[in-house]
Design an enzyme around this catalytic site. Structure first.
Site, PDB file in Angstrom:
ATOM      1  N   ARG A 239      25.142  14.235  34.620  1.00  0.00           N
ATOM      2  CA  ARG A 239      24.605  13.898  33.301  1.00  0.00           C
ATOM      3  C   ARG A 239      24.137  12.449  33.347  1.00  0.00           C
ATOM      4  NH1 ARG A 239      24.256  18.544  32.444  1.00  0.00           N
ATOM      5  NH2 ARG A 239      25.153  19.773  30.736  1.00  0.00           N
ATOM      6  N   GLU A 268      17.650  11.311  28.007  1.00  0.00           N
ATOM      7  CA  GLU A 268      16.794  12.448  28.290  1.00  0.00           C
ATOM      8  C   GLU A 268      16.154  13.005  27.015  1.00  0.00           C
ATOM      9  OE1 GLU A 268      18.925  14.566  31.446  1.00  0.00           O
ATOM     10  OE2 GLU A 268      18.085  16.374  30.552  1.00  0.00           O
ATOM     11  N   HIS A 286      15.604  17.422  35.198  1.00  0.00           N
ATOM     12  CA  HIS A 286      16.790  18.258  34.916  1.00  0.00           C
ATOM     13  C   HIS A 286      16.595  19.714  35.381  1.00  0.00           C
ATOM     14  CE1 HIS A 286      20.589  18.403  32.192  1.00  0.00           C
ATOM     15  NE2 HIS A 286      20.691  19.236  33.212  1.00  0.00           N
TER      16      HIS A 286
HETATM   17  C1  GLV Z   1      23.188  21.939  33.291  1.00  0.00           C
HETATM   18  O1  GLV Z   1      22.966  20.783  33.289  1.00  0.00           O
HETATM   19  C2  GLV Z   1      24.403  22.551  32.832  1.00  0.00           C
HETATM   20  O2  GLV Z   1      25.340  21.856  32.397  1.00  0.00           O
HETATM   21  O3  GLV Z   1      24.484  23.774  32.878  1.00  0.00           O
END
Ligand code: GLV
Length: 320
Positions: A239, A268, A286
């Site tokens: 993250r 983001e 991402h």
């Molecule tokens: C993706 O980032 C997730 O947490 O599934």
């Protein structure tokens, strides 16, 4: 029993919707753009279950709009977008989708690691800018992975899957995790647990694979980056806010660390403008779980959690 109303707040693969339809009456937002709050709240007003995506923020305002809500099934392994304590206080179950995205995310982390150490983004930009070039003995030299140390912060399923891949590339593994992993797994991966300072100071590559929480907010800040080697590479597929992005720009620009590869960003979808012009950083939007198979499996697991909640067998992957 009256059929429960299930609201799906983001576009998800159809097998998830089909499975949800076996448990109740489904209303699904089916556009790529995020659902406008007025439409969302109008649907939440009589929702019994909600299926969310990671760009939804499930906070007090969301929960207040959904007075009948019993379950929030997040289509993501991370659930930092959900105020789990607020859900628990309201006796709302929360579920996530662990396991099914482990391989895809570890593949992406390995891909980023190769991209950044072999300067593949720079190579792509060179060709696409139509800059004249010819093969050169010293052109765009990167570094190999064999014999290098990978430090993994967060040794859950994704961290372990990345370690397995990195071992195949000849890397050695250290990890930092609240608990030691099973000794059989440590042996199989030849992985050694160490404290964060040692990991940061000695690793050629530092990979973030931990959840985001108050405890990991800015875990990699200016000071942590100063602890790292000045040729070290940072890879983040976890993250964004685990890294202080402004401090990262500074560290990459001034040679405090060597390079970075980022799949996630602090604010983001915004990306710190200072990262854009740097050649020693790889930036992707991402994509950790972004394969057809994985996104389908995630939607199906989230739907199974809702089905299990209503048929009495219980959700497969509860969080609270
Ligand atoms: C993706 O980032 C997730 O947490 O599934």
């Amino acid at each position: 029993m009256i059929s429960p109303k299930i609201v799906v707040t983001g576009k998800i693969p159809q097998p998830g919707i089909d499975l949800l339809s076996t448990a109740g009456e489904v209303w699904a937002w089916n556009q790529d753009d995020p659902i406008p709050h007025e439409i969302r709240d109008a649907q939440l007003a009589n929702a019994d279950a909600v299926v969310t995506i990671l760009t939804d923020t499930v906070d007090d305002a969301f929960l207040t709009a959904a007075p009948n809500l019993k379950i929030v099934a997040n289509v993501a392994v991370g659930y930092n977008n959900i105020d789990v304590d607020a859900c628990t206080r309201r006796e709302i179950m929360v579920t996530n989708t662990p396991g099914v995205l482990t391989d895809a995310t570890a593949d992406l982390a390995m891909g980023l690691l190769l991209m950044v150490t072999r300067r593949l983004g720079e190579g792509e930009r060179l060709i696409r800018s139509e800059t004249p070039w010819k093969w050169g003995m010293f052109m765009m030299l990167g570094s190999g992975l064999q014999g290098r140390q990978l430090g993994i912060i967060g040794m859950g399923g994704i961290g372990q899957a990345l370690a397995l891949r990195a071992r195949a590339f000849g890397m050695s593994i250290v990890y930092h995790n609240r608990n030691a992993v099973d000794s059989k797994i440590e042996q199989a991966l030849d992985a050694r647990r160490c404290d964060l300072d040692e990991l940061l100071a000695t690793s050629d590559v530092v990979s973030l694979n931990c959840p985001y929480s108050e405890d990991t907010h800015h875990l990699i800040d200016a000071e942590a980056m100063r602890t790292m080697r000045n040729d070290a590479v940072l890879v983040n597929t976890a993250r964004g806010p685990i890294v202080d992005e402004a401090a990262l720009v500074e560290a990459l620009s001034t040679g405090v660390i060597g390079a970075a590869a980022l799949d996630v960003f602090e604010h983001e979808p915004e990306v710190h403008p200072g990262l854009i012009g740097l050649d020693n950083v790889v930036l992707v939007p991402h994509l950790g779980s972004a394969t057809v198979e994985t996104r389908t499996a995630m939607a199906t697991l989230a739907a199974r959690n809702v089905v299990g909640f209503y048929d009495g067998t219980g959700p497969l992957t509860p969080v609270n």
